[in-house]
Scaffold this motif. Structure first.
Motif, PDB file in Angstrom:
ATOM      1  N   LYS A 253       0.838  -1.356  -0.082  1.00 50.36           N
ATOM      2  CA  LYS A 253       0.049  -0.198   0.012  1.00 50.36           C
ATOM      3  C   LYS A 253       0.886   1.255   0.181  1.00 50.36           C
ATOM      4  CE  LYS A 253      -3.741  -1.975   2.643  1.00 50.36           C
ATOM      5  NZ  LYS A 253      -4.397  -1.850   3.885  1.00 50.36           N
ATOM      6  N   GLU A 254       2.049   1.195   0.569  1.00 50.06           N
ATOM      7  CA  GLU A 254       2.853   2.371   0.680  1.00 50.06           C
ATOM      8  C   GLU A 254       3.806   2.345  -0.625  1.00 50.06           C
ATOM      9  OE1 GLU A 254       2.571   4.540   2.823  1.00 50.06           O
ATOM     10  OE2 GLU A 254       1.409   3.474   4.268  1.00 50.06           O
ATOM     11  N   GLY A 255       3.633   1.391  -1.461  1.00 49.46           N
ATOM     12  CA  GLY A 255       4.327   1.609  -2.777  1.00 49.46           C
ATOM     13  C   GLY A 255       5.667   0.780  -2.688  1.00 49.46           C
ATOM     14  N   VAL A 256       5.758  -0.145  -1.473  1.00 47.12           N
ATOM     15  CA  VAL A 256       7.122  -0.608  -1.376  1.00 47.12           C
ATOM     16  C   VAL A 256       7.177  -2.005  -2.386  1.00 47.12           C
ATOM     17  CG1 VAL A 256       8.331  -2.387   0.338  1.00 47.12           C
ATOM     18  CG2 VAL A 256       7.525  -0.116   1.166  1.00 47.12           C
ATOM     19  N   SER A 257       8.040  -2.186  -3.069  1.00 47.92           N
ATOM     20  CA  SER A 257       8.319  -3.427  -4.018  1.00 47.92           C
ATOM     21  C   SER A 257       9.566  -4.238  -3.547  1.00 47.92           C
ATOM     22  CB  SER A 257       8.662  -2.684  -5.308  1.00 47.92           C
ATOM     23  OG  SER A 257       9.656  -2.211  -5.439  1.00 47.92           O
ATOM     24  N   GLN A 258      10.385  -3.993  -2.543  1.00 50.47           N
ATOM     25  CA  GLN A 258      11.446  -4.690  -2.116  1.00 50.47           C
ATOM     26  C   GLN A 258      11.699  -4.765  -0.348  1.00 50.47           C
ATOM     27  OE1 GLN A 258      15.726  -5.556  -3.489  1.00 50.47           O
ATOM     28  NE2 GLN A 258      16.072  -3.787  -2.302  1.00 50.47           N
ATOM     29  N   ALA A 259      11.623  -6.107  -0.083  1.00 53.16           N
ATOM     30  CA  ALA A 259      11.836  -6.178   1.516  1.00 53.16           C
ATOM     31  C   ALA A 259      13.402  -6.795   1.839  1.00 53.16           C
ATOM     32  CB  ALA A 259      10.756  -6.837   2.268  1.00 53.16           C
TER      33      ALA A 259
END
Length: 291
Positions: A253-259
Motif C-alpha cells: 500500500k505504501e508502494g514498497v516493492s522490495q523487503a
C-alpha cells in the motif's frame, strides 16, 4: 523502487552469528562499546552454548548489536530504506536504523527490556499454525488471561497468557501444529503489565528524535515519523499484540516493492513471501550478503 528494511526478533538467533563481522574496525568499535554497557561480550556469547544464547537476557542484546552493525554497513555502502519495521525486539533496531536514537541509547533500552522480560515468570506462549481464525478469535475473546500476542500471518499466530488459559484455548481450537515457545513469561500480553510499567519509566527518560524514514510499529502498522508518537507506540509494545500480518499488508500500500531482512535467519522474508508474493525479497544476515 521503494525498499523496506525489516528486522527479526527473538527466535532468529543462531550460534556463530556476527562472528564474521569482528575484524571490521567499525563493527569492532560497536562490539567494544556493547561490552562496556552490558558487562559481557556479544561475540563470546554468540560462540557459546545455544541454550545460553537463547535466554532472553542475552538473545535480545546480541540481536540488537549484530543487526545494528549490519544496518550500518548497508548504509555505509550507500543503501538506505524508505521504510523500516521490526518484529518485537526487532523494532528497536528499526528505530536505530531510522535514527530515532543512537546505538548506545538503544542498547541500554534493550538491556533493561531483556532483564525485565527475563525476570517475568509464570506465563506460557504457544505458536499455532493452520487453524480457523474466526474460531480462535472467538475462543480467545471468551477466555480470560490469554491473548493473541503475535499475529504473524493468516495461518500463524502466537497465543500468550497463563498456562491454564493457553491450554484451555488449545483444547477448543484445532490447529495443524501447536508449538510451545521457550520463553520465561507471557510476552506481549497483559501479564507483562508490571514489567511494562517499570520499562515505561525508563523509556520516558529517553529523548526520541523524529525518524529519518517512516516506521511501521508493532502496535500500529501505519507509518509514523514523529518521535513522540513512536515512543507512545513503543510503550504499548510490551503488552500489545505484534501486528506483523498487518505490517506486511501495509508495505504494498505504501508502494514498497522490495523487503530486505537485516539479521540472522529468514523468518520474516518467509512470512512476507506468503502474504506479498510480488515483493522482491533479500536477506542480509552476514557480511557476505552485503554487496
Amino acid at each position: 523502487m521503494k525498499t523496506a528494511w525489516v528486522f527479526p526478533g527473538q527466535g532468529s538467533q543462531a550460534v556463530g552469528m556476527g562472528v564474521d563481522l569482528e575484524d571490521l574496525p567499525a563493527a569492532k568499535a560497536q562490539f567494544d562499546r556493547a561490552e562496556q554497557i552490558l558487562g559481557w561480550s556479544v561475540l563470546e556469547m554468540c560462540q557459546g552454548e545455544e541454550e545460553q544464547l537463547s535466554r532472553t537476557l542475552y538473545t535480545q542484546p546480541c540481536l540488537y548489536v549484530i543487526e545494528s552493525i549490519l544496518a550500518d554497513l548497508l548504509m555505509e555502502r550507500g543503501q538506505f530504506p524508505d521504510f523500516v519495521a521490526g518484529h518485537s525486539l526487532g523494532e528497536y533496531i528499526a528505530l536505530y536504523a531510522a535514527r530515532v536514537f543512537d546505538f548506545e541509547t538503544g542498547l541500554r533500552l534493550v538491556k533493561h527490556r531483556s532483564e525485565l522480560m527475563d525476570a517475568a515468570a509464570g506465563g506460557k506462549m504457544v505458536a499455532m499454525m493452520k487453524f480457523d481464525r474466526e474460531t480462535l478469535e472467538k475462543v480467545v475473546e471468551a477466555t480470560p488471561d490469554v491473548v493473541i500476542a503475535n499475529d504473524n500471518s493468516p495461518e500463524q499466530v502466537v497465543i500468550s497468557g497463563t498456562p491454564e488459559a493457553v491450554d484451555s484455548v488449545l483444547s477448543q481450537v484445532s490447529a495443524k501444529r501447536a508449538v510451545g515457545l521457550k520463553v520465561s513469561g507471557a510476552f506481549h500480553s497483559p501479564m507483562m503489565a508490571p514489567a511494562a510499567q517499570q520499562f515505561q519509566e525508563i523509556l520516558e527518560s529517553v529523548t526520541f528524535s523524529d525518524a529519518k524514514v517512516p516506521v511501521l510499529s508493532n502496535v500500529d502498522p501505519v507509518p509514523a515519523t514523529k518521535g513522540t508518537e513512536i515512543k507512545m507506540r513503543l510503550i504499548k509494545q510490551m503488552t500489545g499484540t505484534v501486528r506483523w500480518r498487518e505490517i506486511m499488508l501495509q508495505l504494498p500500500k505504501e508502494g514498497v516493492s522490495q523487503a530486505v531482512e537485516v539479521g540472522p535467519g529468514k523468518v520474516l522474508t518467509g512470512l512476507i513471501k506468503r502474504i506479498c508474493p510480488d515483493l522482491k525479497l533479500k536477506n542480509v544476515g552476514s557480511l557476505a550478503d552485503i554487496s
